[in-house]
Scaffold this active site. Structure first.
Site, PDB file in Angstrom:
ATOM      1  CD  GLU A 220      -2.983  -1.138   0.364  1.00  0.00           C
ATOM      2  OE1 GLU A 220      -3.365  -0.018  -0.024  1.00  0.00           O
ATOM      3  OE2 GLU A 220      -3.504  -2.199  -0.030  1.00  0.00           O
ATOM      4  CB  CYS A 254      -1.410   7.485   1.300  1.00  0.00           C
ATOM      5  SG  CYS A 254      -2.971   6.729   1.763  1.00  0.00           S
TER       6      CYS A 254
HETATM    7  P1  NAD Z   1       8.201   4.876   4.934  1.00  0.00           P
HETATM    8  O1  NAD Z   1       8.182   4.012   3.715  1.00  0.00           O
HETATM    9  O2  NAD Z   1       9.383   5.736   5.175  1.00  0.00           O
HETATM   10  O3  NAD Z   1       8.041   3.969   6.255  1.00  0.00           O
HETATM   11  C1  NAD Z   1       7.034   3.019   6.405  1.00  0.00           C
HETATM   12  C2  NAD Z   1       7.528   1.908   7.332  1.00  0.00           C
HETATM   13  O4  NAD Z   1       8.677   1.304   6.770  1.00  0.00           O
HETATM   14  C3  NAD Z   1       7.902   2.375   8.728  1.00  0.00           C
HETATM   15  O5  NAD Z   1       7.431   1.442   9.668  1.00  0.00           O
HETATM   16  C4  NAD Z   1       9.429   2.397   8.696  1.00  0.00           C
HETATM   17  O6  NAD Z   1      10.014   2.091   9.933  1.00  0.00           O
HETATM   18  C5  NAD Z   1       9.767   1.335   7.678  1.00  0.00           C
HETATM   19  N1  NAD Z   1      10.978   1.661   6.920  1.00  0.00           N
HETATM   20  C6  NAD Z   1      11.416   2.919   6.574  1.00  0.00           C
HETATM   21  N2  NAD Z   1      12.555   2.827   5.859  1.00  0.00           N
HETATM   22  C7  NAD Z   1      12.844   1.500   5.750  1.00  0.00           C
HETATM   23  C8  NAD Z   1      13.898   0.777   5.122  1.00  0.00           C
HETATM   24  N3  NAD Z   1      14.897   1.414   4.491  1.00  0.00           N
HETATM   25  N4  NAD Z   1      13.886  -0.562   5.195  1.00  0.00           N
HETATM   26  C9  NAD Z   1      12.873  -1.209   5.827  1.00  0.00           C
HETATM   27  N5  NAD Z   1      11.866  -0.577   6.453  1.00  0.00           N
HETATM   28  C10 NAD Z   1      11.840   0.755   6.426  1.00  0.00           C
HETATM   29  O7  NAD Z   1       6.865   5.710   4.870  1.00  0.00           O
HETATM   30  P2  NAD Z   1       6.352   6.816   5.879  1.00  0.00           P
HETATM   31  O8  NAD Z   1       7.209   8.026   5.767  1.00  0.00           O
HETATM   32  O9  NAD Z   1       6.156   6.223   7.231  1.00  0.00           O
HETATM   33  O10 NAD Z   1       4.909   7.124   5.272  1.00  0.00           O
HETATM   34  C11 NAD Z   1       4.704   7.978   4.193  1.00  0.00           C
HETATM   35  C12 NAD Z   1       4.523   7.211   2.899  1.00  0.00           C
HETATM   36  O11 NAD Z   1       3.578   6.182   3.052  1.00  0.00           O
HETATM   37  C13 NAD Z   1       3.966   8.112   1.795  1.00  0.00           C
HETATM   38  O12 NAD Z   1       4.583   7.789   0.581  1.00  0.00           O
HETATM   39  C14 NAD Z   1       2.489   7.731   1.750  1.00  0.00           C
HETATM   40  O13 NAD Z   1       1.872   7.976   0.522  1.00  0.00           O
HETATM   41  C15 NAD Z   1       2.553   6.277   2.060  1.00  0.00           C
HETATM   42  N6  NAD Z   1       1.279   5.820   2.631  1.00  0.00           N
HETATM   43  C16 NAD Z   1       0.512   4.981   1.912  1.00  0.00           C
HETATM   44  C17 NAD Z   1      -0.716   4.594   2.412  1.00  0.00           C
HETATM   45  C18 NAD Z   1      -1.625   3.666   1.649  1.00  0.00           C
HETATM   46  O14 NAD Z   1      -2.586   3.193   2.254  1.00  0.00           O
HETATM   47  N7  NAD Z   1      -1.402   3.419   0.375  1.00  0.00           N
HETATM   48  C19 NAD Z   1      -1.123   5.044   3.673  1.00  0.00           C
HETATM   49  C20 NAD Z   1      -0.304   5.893   4.370  1.00  0.00           C
HETATM   50  C21 NAD Z   1       0.908   6.279   3.860  1.00  0.00           C
END
Ligand code: NAD
Length: 466
Positions: A220, A254
């Site tokens: 997602e 998002c």
């Molecule tokens: P992110 O991808 O930075 O982090 C999400 C999760 O992944 C966190 O739990 C984090 O600890 C982990 N993570 C971060 N970097 C990582 C890595 N290098 N390796 C493994 N795990 C890692 O996202 P965010 O900043 O928390 O959220 C914002 C993003 O999420 C935006 O792009 C938004 O559009 C998207 N989002 C999507 C939805 C959806 O339902 N489609 C909902 C909310 C947010």
């Protein structure tokens, strides 16, 4: 002593937690209808009883108002549990399907089999909703789950961990808190399904890690979600609904409208109405308005500030680095090569472009990756049909923003680089189960035509399978 214990847990590679869950799953304990309903009831109770603490946590992490905290992080969870409970027994039933004449004597069914041990990784913007709604799917499907919330919303993460610990045994649902290292350590382990919500770049890391074990993944993700205001649109309503959907949670959603395409003939009127609607929702001084969310951290705050360099600020643009408040901001004179049009904004900045023909908009949007959401404001049926038919996107709303994600009847998810797989309602149940196909053959007779030793079998096969 507690610190020592924490260090030990942090240094673990989580093998023992995951094997305990695998053992519990294999015992069959999670599979009965009664067990699943009991767990959903427990989750409903703990969320409703801790509403106040949840609202406090999202206030501390993001300055969310009670209204936005309740709507985005509590209400949707409770509604999803009620919906799933109402339909679960029907969804769980094996589905009988038709049997073709070629399979005379047999019957066919689809069984909805839980995957087993699931990993759920969630982001910080709606920390409770995006951890617990996938968990509801995992429970409804008859699975166990490891939940890893985002380290960037620490108050919410700590409360999620506490609520899970108080509600479930570790061998059934466990919350493991931490950042990238913890996430990577978990991704290196063997799960039966990974459900990831987050950014596109991290989605790629998750998919690569999952590929090592060929683990099925649901992604997602995010991206740039366009919003089109056609010349026939109801301008006042469109402006109000765009203002609401864009600046809810200070644009950190998002599926928030990322940028606008407004028809040239209504551009000035629309912009001034949009400005009025923003003021009605957040006052003329949103920086000090207590019900307006703030940016999650300094890194994102600075990233957003840098996006203001270049285009004209039509409205807003003021920020406060002490509180990380960032005014609802409208940008005009935006070049398509500017970073604000290249990356997902994920904050309260709304670039506005104008257009002459809807065909031009379709062509422009289709040059970019397939968006997670798309919004169209129009009273013109043929424009609506043209957009739905010609632009691929995860999901969207016509004459509204965000609302398509709040109904459990619609699958929620992206397409292409905005994600794969979907959830909510029955789609969550499907997302956390495998459709196991089973054919039961009769032993009362044995059709000889399948055997090459039968005379004329090949001709009959040719006739039946055309
Ligand atoms: P992110 O991808 O930075 O982090 C999400 C999760 O992944 C966190 O739990 C984090 O600890 C982990 N993570 C971060 N970097 C990582 C890595 N290098 N390796 C493994 N795990 C890692 O996202 P965010 O900043 O928390 O959220 C914002 C993003 O999420 C935006 O792009 C938004 O559009 C998207 N989002 C999507 C939805 C959806 O339902 N489609 C909902 C909310 C947010």
């Amino acid at each position: 002593m507690e610190d020592l214990l924490n260090v030990e847990i942090k240094q673990s590679d989580y093998s023992s937690e995951i094997s305990a869950q695998r053992k519990f799953f294999q015992s069959g304990a999670t599979k009965s209808y009664q067990f699943r309903i009991r767990q959903l009831d427990k989750l409903y109770k703990v969320i409703s009883e801790n509403e106040k603490l949840i609202l406090e946590a999202v206030k501390k992490d993001l300055n969310k108002s009670v209204f936005e905290g309740f709507f985005g992080d509590v209400a949707l969870i409770l509604h999803e549990i009620s919906f799933v409970k109402k339909h679960l027994s029907k969804w769980m039933k094996p589905e009988a399907v038709r049997t073709p004449i070629t399979h005379f004597g047999s019957s066919c069914k689809i069984f909805h089999e839980p995957y087993g041990v699931n990993l759920i990784i969630s982001p910080w913007n709606y920390p409770f909703q995006l951890s617990f709604i996938p968990l509801i799917g995992a429970i409804a499907g008859g699975n166990t789950a490891v939940v890893k919330p985002s380290e960037l919303s620490p108050n919410s993460s700590a409360l999620i961990a506490r609520l899970i610990k108080e509600t479930f045994s570790n061998e059934y649902v466990i919350c493991i808190e931490g950042g990238i290292e913890v996430s990577n350590a978990l991704l290196n382990k063997q799960f039966d399904h990974i459900f990831f919500t987050g950014s596109v770049p991290v989605g790629k890391i998750v998919m690569e890690a999952a590929s090592k074990n060929l683990t099925p993944v649901t992604l997602e993700l995010g991206g740039k979600s366009p919003t089109i205001i056609d010349s026939s649109a109801n301008i006042k309503l469109a402006a109000r609904r765009v203002a609401w959907g864009k600046f809810f949670n200070a644009g950190q959603t998002c599926v928030a409208p990322d940028y606008l395409y407004v028809h040239k003939s209504i551009e000035n009127e629309f912009l001034s109405t949009l400005k009025d609607e923003i003021i009605k929702l957040y006052t003329n001084n949103a920086l000090n308005f207590s019900d307006y969310a703030h940016i999650i951290n300094v890194r994102h705050f600075s990233r957003l500030k840098s996006l203001l360099n270049g285009p004209s600020v039509y409205f807003g643009g003021r920020t406060d680095e002490n509180t990380l408040a960032f005014e609802p901001t409208i940008l005009t004179n935006v070049s398509k090569d500017h970073p604000v049009m290249k990356e997902e904004i994920f904050g309260p900045i709304l670039p506005v472009l104008s257009f002459d023909s809807i065909e031009e908009v379709i062509a422009e949007i289709n040059k970019n990756p397939k968006p997670l959401a798309l919004y169209l404001f129009t009273e013109n049926k043929s424009v609506k049909e043209k957009i739905i038919k010609n632009i691929p996107f995860g999901g969207g709303s016509i004459n509204d923003t965000l609302f398509h994600l709040a109904t459990p009847h619609l699958p929620f998810g992206g397409v292409g680089s905005s994600g794969h797989g979907s959830y909510h309602g029955i789609h969550s149940f499907k997302c956390f189960t495998h459709e196991k196909s089973v054919l039961s053959q009769t032993t009362k007779f044995d059709l000889s035509v399948r055997y090459h030793t039968t005379r004329g079998a090949l001709n009959i096969i040719r006739m039946l399978f055309k």
